[in-house]
Write a protein that holds these residues in place. Structure first.
Motif, PDB file in Angstrom:
ATOM      1  N   GLU A 114     -10.925 -17.330 -13.338  1.00  0.00           N
ATOM      2  CA  GLU A 114     -12.148 -17.116 -14.124  1.00  0.00           C
ATOM      3  C   GLU A 114     -12.335 -18.253 -15.108  1.00  0.00           C
ATOM      4  OE1 GLU A 114     -13.530 -16.068 -18.201  1.00  0.00           O
ATOM      5  OE2 GLU A 114     -11.480 -15.586 -17.590  1.00  0.00           O
ATOM      6  N   VAL A 154     -17.038 -16.303 -15.570  1.00  0.00           N
ATOM      7  CA  VAL A 154     -17.466 -16.408 -14.173  1.00  0.00           C
ATOM      8  C   VAL A 154     -16.239 -16.340 -13.270  1.00  0.00           C
ATOM      9  CG1 VAL A 154     -18.652 -17.817 -12.452  1.00  0.00           C
ATOM     10  CG2 VAL A 154     -19.471 -17.802 -14.819  1.00  0.00           C
ATOM     11  N   VAL A 208     -13.818 -16.767 -10.168  1.00  0.00           N
ATOM     12  CA  VAL A 208     -13.620 -17.849  -9.200  1.00  0.00           C
ATOM     13  C   VAL A 208     -13.284 -17.248  -7.837  1.00  0.00           C
ATOM     14  CG1 VAL A 208     -12.167 -19.838  -8.607  1.00  0.00           C
ATOM     15  CG2 VAL A 208     -12.913 -19.488 -10.976  1.00  0.00           C
ATOM     16  N   LYS A 264     -14.982 -22.809  -7.382  1.00  0.00           N
ATOM     17  CA  LYS A 264     -16.195 -22.254  -6.789  1.00  0.00           C
ATOM     18  C   LYS A 264     -16.341 -20.787  -7.195  1.00  0.00           C
ATOM     19  CE  LYS A 264     -16.158 -25.362  -2.806  1.00  0.00           C
ATOM     20  NZ  LYS A 264     -16.110 -25.472  -1.328  1.00  0.00           N
ATOM     21  N   PRO A 265     -17.563 -20.360  -7.561  1.00  0.00           N
ATOM     22  CA  PRO A 265     -17.743 -18.985  -8.034  1.00  0.00           C
ATOM     23  C   PRO A 265     -17.514 -17.945  -6.944  1.00  0.00           C
ATOM     24  CG  PRO A 265     -19.590 -20.404  -8.681  1.00  0.00           C
ATOM     25  CD  PRO A 265     -18.788 -21.162  -7.676  1.00  0.00           C
ATOM     26  N   ASN A 274     -25.230 -18.762 -17.915  1.00  0.00           N
ATOM     27  CA  ASN A 274     -24.291 -19.692 -17.288  1.00  0.00           C
ATOM     28  C   ASN A 274     -25.118 -20.789 -16.635  1.00  0.00           C
ATOM     29  OD1 ASN A 274     -21.827 -18.226 -17.764  1.00  0.00           O
ATOM     30  ND2 ASN A 274     -22.542 -16.759 -16.240  1.00  0.00           N
ATOM     31  N   GLN A 322     -25.224 -24.155 -13.818  1.00  0.00           N
ATOM     32  CA  GLN A 322     -24.576 -24.807 -12.687  1.00  0.00           C
ATOM     33  C   GLN A 322     -24.180 -26.231 -13.088  1.00  0.00           C
ATOM     34  OE1 GLN A 322     -27.358 -24.760  -9.443  1.00  0.00           O
ATOM     35  NE2 GLN A 322     -27.112 -22.570  -9.049  1.00  0.00           N
ATOM     36  N   ALA A 370     -20.095 -24.869  -9.288  1.00  0.00           N
ATOM     37  CA  ALA A 370     -19.349 -24.114 -10.284  1.00  0.00           C
ATOM     38  C   ALA A 370     -20.283 -23.774 -11.439  1.00  0.00           C
ATOM     39  CB  ALA A 370     -18.155 -24.929 -10.784  1.00  0.00           C
ATOM     40  N   ARG A 371     -20.014 -22.639 -12.097  1.00  0.00           N
ATOM     41  CA  ARG A 371     -20.832 -22.209 -13.227  1.00  0.00           C
ATOM     42  C   ARG A 371     -19.956 -21.881 -14.424  1.00  0.00           C
ATOM     43  NH1 ARG A 371     -22.623 -18.711  -9.293  1.00  0.00           N
ATOM     44  NH2 ARG A 371     -22.021 -16.873 -10.512  1.00  0.00           N
ATOM     45  N   ARG A 372     -20.450 -22.234 -15.595  1.00  0.00           N
ATOM     46  CA  ARG A 372     -19.819 -21.831 -16.842  1.00  0.00           C
ATOM     47  C   ARG A 372     -20.852 -21.996 -17.945  1.00  0.00           C
ATOM     48  NH1 ARG A 372     -14.567 -25.140 -17.799  1.00  0.00           N
ATOM     49  NH2 ARG A 372     -14.340 -23.408 -19.267  1.00  0.00           N
TER      50      ARG A 372
END
Length: 421
Positions: A67, A71, A73, A182-183, A294, A296, A334-336
């Motif tokens: 995570e 988000v 993983v 990767k989410p 979040n 990208q 990926a997102r955060r």
């Protein structure tokens, strides 16, 4: 901020160094983990004012990232790390296979000095081992990087496998975004759209992290400071327009966002609108944080090694290539919500404005944010203003105004907007 940052306690515009790194409010913390288990989840949150922390376990015990910033993983792309680079405001969860350790183990959190946590299982002897890695010697200046942090072009006070410049495959850092984080719930990349309506076109916004001369000589954004307002941006968005103005004198967002909200770096977004941000660091390194969303990570320029020379300004991406979707970017990025943008580099991120409200974005270095390196995205201002009446059940703005502005400390005579003069 004024005493320790602006006045130059460590040099004008240099952050005042922390006196310690603490783990769960202590320099040396023991964590009771219950019965010995083969798998353990550890969640790390960097709550520092500005410091980047490098985290590792006894002997480089392996950690699988599951995570980042809330988000999850994808477990099918799990990658094991031996150390984590965690910047201010960032959060991360890892799974530890404690069978690899077979016993209690230490958690090390280090910048120039080190806090130590000790994970203790029931029934395991308390044979806590001391840190055997070399500690940093005393130095007259926190900013003497050749002595404190760096020696021979690399970090000298941590193990080699915890230094991303010598072993980037073992340290969770910027190069992991494209293949290892990767989410679990993939969302297709936001591509640029060139339509004719807000929902059919993508907004491209440049966020320059700057420091300029004069009254804004310290950290700011787009060479402007985000200043404290008499009335917060959210309440400004909730303020209803008057109904009795002369023709052409009714206030609206057409005045300009600075005039409408009372401060710089404010942007109006339409609910559902997609936004691409180009974030460039002109001075120093900055941890960009966006509230309420979040984003990208479409591209993040790698940090230069300590031995590399930085250019005079960060390079800039080709705007035509962004608008034409010509850049090669991850299909499911990926997102955060918190991203470290290093000195003289840039990042490209994207998000959908799907959360109605007033959303702060800022550098997570507290010295920088409080000096004005910040801004606000307002999503759905029209929707918000319909809920901004001065009284009655559900009239959010008027109720909050009545609580926060009792006695009119901001010099604002009424919550309703005045007519233009």
């Amino acid at each position: 901020v004024d005493d320790q940052y602006k006045s130059g306690a460590c040099g004008k515009g240099l952050e005042y160094p922390p006196s310690a790194v603490i783990l769960n409010e202590k320099l040396s913390s023991e964590i009771t983990a219950g019965s010995f288990t083969k798998k353990m989840r550890l969640r790390f949150v960097n709550m520092s004012a500005f410091a980047t922390v490098i985290i590792y376990l006894t002997g480089g015990l392996r950690m699988a990232v599951i995570e980042i910033d809330g988000v999850a993983v994808n477990i099918n792309t799990l990658r094991y790390a031996r150390a984590i680079e965690l910047n201010a405001g960032q959060r991360i969860s890892v799974l530890v296979d404690t069978a690899d350790a077979g016993d209690n183990f230490n958690i090390y959190a280090t910048i120039a000095f080190r806090a130590v946590g000790y994970v203790k299982f029931d029934g395991k002897p308390n044979n806590r081992a001391l840190d055997t890695f070399p500690r940093t010697a005393n130095t007259a200046s926190f900013y003497d990087t050749s002595y404190l942090w760096i020696q021979d072009g690399h970090f000298a006070n941590i193990p080699e496998w915890a230094d991303k410049f010598r072993s980037n495959a073992t340290v969770v850092s910027d190069n992991w975004y494209y293949d290892s984080l990767k989410p679990a719930t993939p969302i297709p990349r936001i591509n640029f759209k060139n339509g004719t309506t807000p929902l059919d076109q993508t907004r491209l916004i440049y966020i320059d992290l700057t420091a300029t001369a004069g009254n804004t000589e310290f950290a700011n954004m787009n060479n402007n400071i985000f200043k404290q307002q008499d009335m917060p941006v959210l309440l400004q968005a909730l303020r209803p327009a008057p109904t009795n103005c002369q023709a052409g004198k009714t206030p609206s967002i057409a005045q300009g966002t600075k005039e409408f909200y009372g401060t710089n770096n404010t942007y109006n977004l339409v609910p559902g609108e997609q936004v691409i941000l180009v974030i460039s660091s002109y001075v120093g390194a900055h941890t960009f944080h966006l509230h309420g969303h979040n984003f990208q990570i479409l591209y993040l320029q790698p940090e230069r090694s300590p031995s590399e020379t930085s250019p005079s300004a960060p390079p800039q991406p080709d705007a035509w290539k962004i608008r034409s979707n010509k850049y090669s970017m991850p299909e499911f990025p990926a997102r955060r919500d918190t991203l470290f943008v290093t000195k003289k580099t840039y990042a490209i991120v994207a998000f959908t404005a799907d959360n109605i409200g007033s959303w702060f974005f800022h550098c997570h270095n507290d010295f920088h944010a409080m000096s004005g390196m910040a801004g606000v995205f307002v999503t759905g201002q029209d929707t918000l203003s319909t809920k901004g009446g001065v009284s009655g059940n559900g009239q959010w703005g008027g109720l909050v105004y009545g609580q926060c502005f009792y006695g009119n400390p901001g010099g604002i005579s009424t919550f309703q907007r005045p007519c233009l003069t």
